[in-house]
Design a protein around this motif. Structure first.
Motif, mmCIF file in Angstrom:
data_model
loop_
_atom_site.group_PDB
_atom_site.id
_atom_site.type_symbol
_atom_site.label_atom_id
_atom_site.label_comp_id
_atom_site.label_asym_id
_atom_site.label_seq_id
_atom_site.Cartn_x
_atom_site.Cartn_y
_atom_site.Cartn_z
ATOM 1 N N LEU A 47 0.918 -1.262 -0.098
ATOM 2 C CA LEU A 47 -0.017 -0.123 -0.286
ATOM 3 C C LEU A 47 0.847 1.391 0.028
ATOM 4 C CD1 LEU A 47 -3.239 0.431 1.911
ATOM 5 C CD2 LEU A 47 -1.644 2.282 1.849
ATOM 6 N N VAL A 48 0.556 2.054 -0.863
ATOM 7 C CA VAL A 48 1.453 3.562 -0.936
ATOM 8 C C VAL A 48 0.664 4.452 -0.255
ATOM 9 C CG1 VAL A 48 2.210 4.964 -2.510
ATOM 10 C CG2 VAL A 48 2.333 2.709 -3.203
ATOM 11 N N ALA A 49 -0.603 4.782 -0.549
ATOM 12 C CA ALA A 49 -1.433 5.985 0.096
ATOM 13 C C ALA A 49 -2.742 5.653 0.098
ATOM 14 C CB ALA A 49 -0.918 7.263 -0.503
ATOM 15 N N VAL A 50 -3.690 6.006 0.889
ATOM 16 C CA VAL A 50 -4.964 6.003 0.993
ATOM 17 C C VAL A 50 -5.663 7.014 1.417
ATOM 18 C CG1 VAL A 50 -5.107 3.410 1.363
ATOM 19 C CG2 VAL A 50 -5.154 4.882 3.258
ATOM 20 N N VAL A 51 -6.847 7.502 1.048
ATOM 21 C CA VAL A 51 -7.739 8.541 1.346
ATOM 22 C C VAL A 51 -8.988 7.972 1.767
ATOM 23 C CG1 VAL A 51 -8.145 9.189 -1.057
ATOM 24 C CG2 VAL A 51 -8.494 10.902 0.833
ATOM 25 N N ALA A 52 -9.679 8.333 2.918
ATOM 26 C CA ALA A 52 -11.146 7.937 3.086
ATOM 27 C C ALA A 52 -11.969 8.991 2.744
ATOM 28 C CB ALA A 52 -10.981 7.836 4.719
ATOM 29 N N SER A 53 -13.296 8.633 2.615
ATOM 30 C CA SER A 53 -14.326 9.605 2.356
ATOM 31 C C SER A 53 -14.316 10.828 2.855
ATOM 32 C CB SER A 53 -15.747 8.963 2.164
ATOM 33 O OG SER A 53 -15.806 8.260 3.791
ATOM 34 N N GLY A 54 -13.874 10.710 4.277
ATOM 35 C CA GLY A 54 -13.747 11.898 5.176
ATOM 36 C C GLY A 54 -12.776 12.856 4.917
ATOM 37 N N GLY A 55 -11.645 12.480 4.095
ATOM 38 C CA GLY A 55 -10.694 13.300 3.690
ATOM 39 C C GLY A 55 -9.382 12.822 4.423
ATOM 40 N N THR A 56 -9.377 11.801 5.527
ATOM 41 C CA THR A 56 -8.225 11.573 5.940
ATOM 42 C C THR A 56 -7.211 10.675 5.179
ATOM 43 O OG1 THR A 56 -9.269 9.516 7.028
ATOM 44 C CG2 THR A 56 -9.283 11.626 8.098
ATOM 45 N N THR A 57 -5.960 10.983 5.087
ATOM 46 C CA THR A 57 -5.017 10.217 4.394
ATOM 47 C C THR A 57 -4.033 9.262 5.212
ATOM 48 O OG1 THR A 57 -3.655 12.011 4.415
ATOM 49 C CG2 THR A 57 -5.231 11.871 2.618
ATOM 50 N N ASN A 58 -3.425 8.451 4.598
ATOM 51 C CA ASN A 58 -2.362 7.520 5.251
ATOM 52 C C ASN A 58 -1.322 7.269 4.423
ATOM 53 O OD1 ASN A 58 -3.029 7.236 8.269
ATOM 54 N ND2 ASN A 58 -4.885 6.520 7.132
ATOM 55 N N TYR A 59 -0.245 7.384 4.624
ATOM 56 C CA TYR A 59 0.996 7.087 3.577
ATOM 57 C C TYR A 59 1.952 5.637 4.237
ATOM 58 C CZ TYR A 59 -0.463 11.599 1.377
ATOM 59 O OH TYR A 59 -1.228 12.483 0.906
ATOM 60 N N ALA A 60 2.534 5.110 3.109
ATOM 61 C CA ALA A 60 3.666 4.318 3.583
ATOM 62 C C ALA A 60 4.729 5.337 4.074
ATOM 63 C CB ALA A 60 3.917 3.391 2.424
ATOM 64 N N VAL A 61 5.741 4.774 4.983
ATOM 65 C CA VAL A 61 6.810 5.364 5.296
ATOM 66 C C VAL A 61 7.733 5.588 4.510
ATOM 67 C CG1 VAL A 61 8.740 5.410 6.948
ATOM 68 C CG2 VAL A 61 6.484 4.355 7.821
ATOM 69 N N SER A 62 7.955 4.862 3.268
ATOM 70 C CA SER A 62 8.775 4.931 2.372
ATOM 71 C C SER A 62 8.471 6.165 1.284
ATOM 72 C CB SER A 62 8.798 3.787 1.616
ATOM 73 O OG SER A 62 7.724 3.444 0.992
ATOM 74 N N VAL A 63 7.281 6.608 1.211
ATOM 75 C CA VAL A 63 6.929 7.770 0.441
ATOM 76 C C VAL A 63 6.381 9.052 1.028
ATOM 77 C CG1 VAL A 63 6.102 5.845 -1.141
ATOM 78 C CG2 VAL A 63 4.410 7.056 0.350
ATOM 79 N N LYS A 64 6.242 8.946 2.527
ATOM 80 C CA LYS A 64 5.683 10.245 3.351
ATOM 81 C C LYS A 64 6.682 11.181 3.086
ATOM 82 C CE LYS A 64 4.019 8.933 7.163
ATOM 83 N NZ LYS A 64 3.764 8.473 8.433
ATOM 84 N N GLY A 65 6.170 12.209 2.754
ATOM 85 C CA GLY A 65 6.720 13.682 2.299
ATOM 86 C C GLY A 65 7.268 13.859 0.868
ATOM 87 N N ARG A 66 6.786 12.624 0.162
ATOM 88 C CA ARG A 66 7.385 12.873 -1.405
ATOM 89 C C ARG A 66 6.165 12.716 -2.241
ATOM 90 N NH1 ARG A 66 10.265 8.866 -3.545
ATOM 91 N NH2 ARG A 66 9.725 7.458 -2.127
ATOM 92 N N PHE A 67 5.152 11.818 -1.755
ATOM 93 C CA PHE A 67 3.966 11.590 -2.360
ATOM 94 C C PHE A 67 2.587 12.363 -1.913
ATOM 95 C CE2 PHE A 67 5.163 7.135 -4.362
ATOM 96 C CZ PHE A 67 6.433 7.719 -4.818
ATOM 97 N N THR A 68 1.822 12.704 -2.504
ATOM 98 C CA THR A 68 0.523 13.381 -1.980
ATOM 99 C C THR A 68 -0.655 12.731 -2.851
ATOM 100 O OG1 THR A 68 1.544 15.296 -1.749
ATOM 101 C CG2 THR A 68 -0.771 15.207 -1.533
ATOM 102 N N ILE A 69 -1.527 12.042 -2.025
ATOM 103 C CA ILE A 69 -2.771 11.592 -2.604
ATOM 104 C C ILE A 69 -4.080 12.466 -2.530
ATOM 105 C CG2 ILE A 69 -3.409 10.427 -0.363
ATOM 106 C CD1 ILE A 69 -4.679 8.087 -1.929
#
Length: 120
Positions: A47-69
């Motif tokens: 898993l790279v990144a997810v966004v819930a219907s409410g707008g909350t996001t989560n990122y894999a540690v390896s991409v945090k700070g570089r990727f934006t969902i």
């Protein structure tokens, strides 16, 4: 039923940027969360990144700070902005749409994937 189509993959040099798109159609209003997964040759899907219907996001540690969902609910499109790309980001990227019924009970829809290759 949800149909997903990814686009935007390609070949870039290390340090470059790329934006992936995922167009959703069908029963789109039943989707609780959307995300991006990737699978490199010889490695497990992650898993790279997810966004819930409410707008909350989560990122894999390896991409945090570089990727934006992000998600455009009007156009029913999911995006992944990838900056400061590294060769280890090379993989097939898949769009995912999840319907959650209860904890641990869900269904997933997947796109066909788009290839991202980062050269050194």
């Amino acid at each position: 039923q949800v149909q997903l189509v990814e686009s935007g993959g390609g070949l870039v040099q290390a340090g470059g940027s790329l934006r992936l798109s995922c167009a959703a159609s069908g029963s789109i209003f039943s989707i609780n969360a959307m995300g991006w997964y990737r699978q490199a040759p010889g490695k497990q899907r992650e898993l790279v990144a997810v966004v819930a219907s409410g707008g909350t996001t989560n990122y894999a540690v390896s991409v945090k700070g570089r990727f934006t969902i992000s998600r455009d609910n009007v156009k029913n499109t999911l995006f992944l902005q990838m900056n400061s790309l590294k060769p280890e980001d090379t993989a097939v990227y898949y769009c995912n749409a999840r319907r959650i019924y209860t904890a641990g009970v869900y269904t997933d829809s997947w796109g066909q994937g788009t290839q991202v290759t980062v050269s050194s």
